[in-house]
Design an enzyme around this catalytic site. Structure first.
Site, mmCIF file in Angstrom:
data_model
loop_
_atom_site.group_PDB
_atom_site.id
_atom_site.type_symbol
_atom_site.label_atom_id
_atom_site.label_comp_id
_atom_site.label_asym_id
_atom_site.label_seq_id
_atom_site.Cartn_x
_atom_site.Cartn_y
_atom_site.Cartn_z
ATOM 1 N N THR A 530 0.827 -1.179 -0.066
ATOM 2 C CA THR A 530 0.084 -0.001 -0.070
ATOM 3 C C THR A 530 0.946 1.204 -0.024
ATOM 4 O OG1 THR A 530 -1.683 -1.163 1.536
ATOM 5 C CG2 THR A 530 -1.856 0.993 1.286
ATOM 6 N N ARG A 558 -12.805 -8.978 -3.502
ATOM 7 C CA ARG A 558 -12.337 -8.776 -1.995
ATOM 8 C C ARG A 558 -11.793 -7.286 -2.363
ATOM 9 N NH1 ARG A 558 -6.987 -6.513 0.183
ATOM 10 N NH2 ARG A 558 -7.102 -6.925 2.386
#
Length: 662
Positions: A530, A558
């Site tokens: 991330t 997801r």
């Protein structure tokens, strides 16, 4: 009715009835000789229900709301003002602020007067006591171990009435006190803690509740007394082997402590609550040598509360428990070679991260490490260029994250990992702390810069989150750059997917789970891919953003924490947060908002709040980290993995980049 006629009428009534009547405090005053400078109101003693409390005023002028606080707790009884010099002007000041039976000012300027039984009785009969400013050495020399000090302590601890003091009066209203008997010490005494003007005493005078282990100081910021106060605290540790607390109000500012030891701050300035710790004692305190009290730049923990007319903040003076503090700001103070310093030594304005996980130096070539650091530096520089121009925090956040989204080393944008079906699905969110506006996109496949699309959702729609094809259509209409899905394909990410499928087709592996066979590629079992950024702009506003390519081999649509406001991203007026980790645990723990809430409701520093929420994630079995930046430029970057790509830049442009745990 005019005052003169009223007094005449009262006199005639007294003469006729032969008794004293109850007088309004504004209706009669009595000038006297001897210890009593002036009596205003009814000379007959009354008894009213009282609630205890202590008011510490920093001098420089009255704090009317603090006097009203004491008057209210006095039940409207008799007020006694004591001093060793000066006049009776407080009589009129107090009379204007509330209804009381009487106000009397006593001039206690010798030990003979201090031992006068009538003086002691007058004090004992009071329902409110106030000690004026002046010279605290006179208070000590004239009043200590006399009937006057006994009477004051009776009021404080037995009768339990509200008592306050300003300037010198504040100085003696604590167990430890500074006498000033040889002259006024300044903050220059940090250069010699044993200066002749450091004259301290240990609990041999007044005994206000909860303040036995406290040393007060006054006129604090106005006279820059932090250094002298710290030196006093260091001498107490050195001389008595005790670790004291400190309370210090600014001028025209009062700390009002109720009968339970709960404090609030009333007035124009600030008040400071200082804690020392046996684990962080001064490293060097010697005569003629500058004080050294560094303790890893955490020598003293300080809570600052900005006062208000109605009373602000909350601090538990009964135990100095940091978890109970509210409405203020935490700092660390320390002294290095006689120089007082306060965190943050550097004011951070931008912090970025590029993911956390099992990032081991032993698995990193110098070339690869340099590439990651360069990528983080480029992101910081892009954000700082916006910051330096005076652009809002949102612009800097977007600029920094767009740079990371264009770098294939990071799992966002160009470097996004593949799903089980061989697709790249991207998520992002952004939040404006000044307005609490937020925007997010999830599951997008053709947006080059998801962070810009998230901002468009925030600013150009009435929604917070858009997903999939709908988000892409909106972004296209909003002018975002659209690319073909092939744009995101990289050889390394594809190999990672194949490896994950071979290992366990049913188990989603996180970014960089591919085990390489050649040097230069990171070998990790857990890398949470991330990117994120938090910015504090020149106007004091905070914004935060997060962008991700998700999890390698993820299935069934997801979505992790990155696009969820409060889980992966959050910003308000006090702090901004961007998270990186196993998203399911961050969602369940609402990590980003939890950090902000702990700071607001428990008064934690951003560092302590960060550690707390990451510990919660760890207890659930999750891994990862976060970056956080508060409104004062303090930064936190906690993580429970082997490393986290992270970097900061200060207001002066100083860049610091780190990767590994140590």
């Amino acid at each position: 009715m005019k005052i003169g006629k009223l007094l005449l009428k009262q006199y005639l009534l007294q003469t006729a009835a032969g008794v004293l009547l109850m007088y309004n405090v504004n209706a009669q005053t009595k000038n006297t000789t001897g210890p009593s400078l002036k009596l205003s109101g009814d000379p007959a003693d009354v008894t009213t229900p009282t609630k205890g409390g202590v008011v510490l005023i920093g001098g420089g002028g009255n704090v009317d709301a603090a006097f009203k606080w004491m008057i209210d707790r006095s039940g409207g009884g008799d007020v006694v003002v004591i001093r060793a010099s000066g006049d009776y002007l407080y009589n009129d000041d107090i009379a204007k602020l509330g209804k009381v039976n009487s106000v009397e000012t006593l001039l206690i300027d010798s030990r003979e007067v201090a031992n006068d039984e009538k003086v002691a009785t007058t004090i004992r009969n009071a329902e409110m006591l106030f000690i004026t400013g002046g010279d605290q050495s006179n208070y000590m020399n004239f009043w200590r171990n006399t009937k006057t000090s006994e009477a004051i302590n009776y009021l404080l601890n037995t009768k339990k009435v509200p008592a306050g003091g300003t300037s010198a009066g504040c100085a003696v209203l604590s167990g430890f006190y500074y006498s000033g008997e040889t002259g006024s010490a300044t903050s220059e005494i940090t250069m010699d803690p044993f200066d002749k003007n450091v004259t301290l005493y240990n609990n041999d005078f007044l005994q206000p509740p909860y303040l036995k282990n406290v040393l007060t100081d006054q006129h604090y910021s106005q006279r820059m007394r932090q250094g002298r106060h710290i030196t006093f605290l260091s001498r107490i540790i050195n001389d008595w082997k005790l670790f004291p607390k400190g309370i210090a109000p600014d001028e025209r500012t009062a700390v009002c402590i109720d009968e339970q030891g709960n404090a609030q701050v009333i007035g124009e300035g600030k008040a400071y609550f200082i804690s020392t710790d046996p684990a962080a004692a001064p490293e060097r305190i010697k005569p003629g040598v500058p004080l050294q009290w560094l303790a890893g730049r955490q020598a003293m923990r300080v809570y600052e509360i900005q006062g208000s007319a109605a009373g602000a903040g909350y601090f538990s003076v009964s135990d100095f428990d940091p978890a109970k503090a509210k409405g203020g700001i935490w700092y660390w103070w320390w002294v290095d070679k006689g120089a007082w310093q306060q965190s943050p030594m550097d004011k951070y304005v931008i912090v970025v991260h590029g993911g956390a996980g099992t990032i081991l130096k032993s698995k990193m070539t110098p070339e690869k490490e340099a590439a990651y650091k360069k990528g983080l530096q480029q992101a910081l520089e892009a954000g700082y260029a916006k910051w330096k121009s005076g652009a809002p925090a949102l612009d800097a956040v977007e600029a920094a994250i767009r740079t990371l989204e264009d770098n294939p080393l990071f799992n966002a944008g160009k470097g996004a990992v593949f799903t089980h079906d061989g697709k790249n699905e991207l998520d992002a969110s952004i939040m404006n702390g000044a307005t609490l506006q937020a925007g997010a996109v999830a599951g997008v496949k053709t947006l080059r810069h998801p962070i810009s699309a998230a901002r468009a959702v925030m600013e150009k729609s009435e929604h917070v989150m858009m997903v999939g094809a709908g988000a892409e259509q909106f972004a296209k209409e909003a002018g975002m750059e659209i690319v073909k899905p092939e744009y995101f394909r990289t050889v390394e990410r594809w190999k990672q997917l194949q490896d994950a499928i071979k290992e366990d087709e049913k188990k989603a592996k996180l970014d960089h789970s591919y085990v390489p066979h050649k040097a230069g590629t990171i070998n990790v079992d857990n890398k949470f891919g991330t990117v994120g950024c938090v910015v504090l702009d020149r106007s004091g506003n905070i914004a935060a953003g997060t962008s991700t390519g998700g999890m390698t081999n993820k299935k069934y649509g997801r979505v992790g924490d990155s696009p969820i406001i409060g889980a992966g991203t959050y910003a308000n007026g006090s702090v901004g947060i961007s998270c990186t980790g196993w998203g399911e645990f961050y969602i369940r723990s609402v990590v980003a908002y939890d950090l902000a809430a702990i700071m607001e409701y428990k008064g934690y520093t951003v560092q302590d709040a960060g550690k707390s929420v990451i510990a919660k994630v760890g207890k659930l079995g999750g891994d990862g980290g976060l970056i956080a930046l508060d409104k004062n430029g303090n930064v936190a970057m906690p993580f429970n993995t082997e490393g986290m790509y992270r970097g900061t830049i200060t207001s002066e442009g100083k860049i610091d980049i780190e990767i590994y745990k140590n």
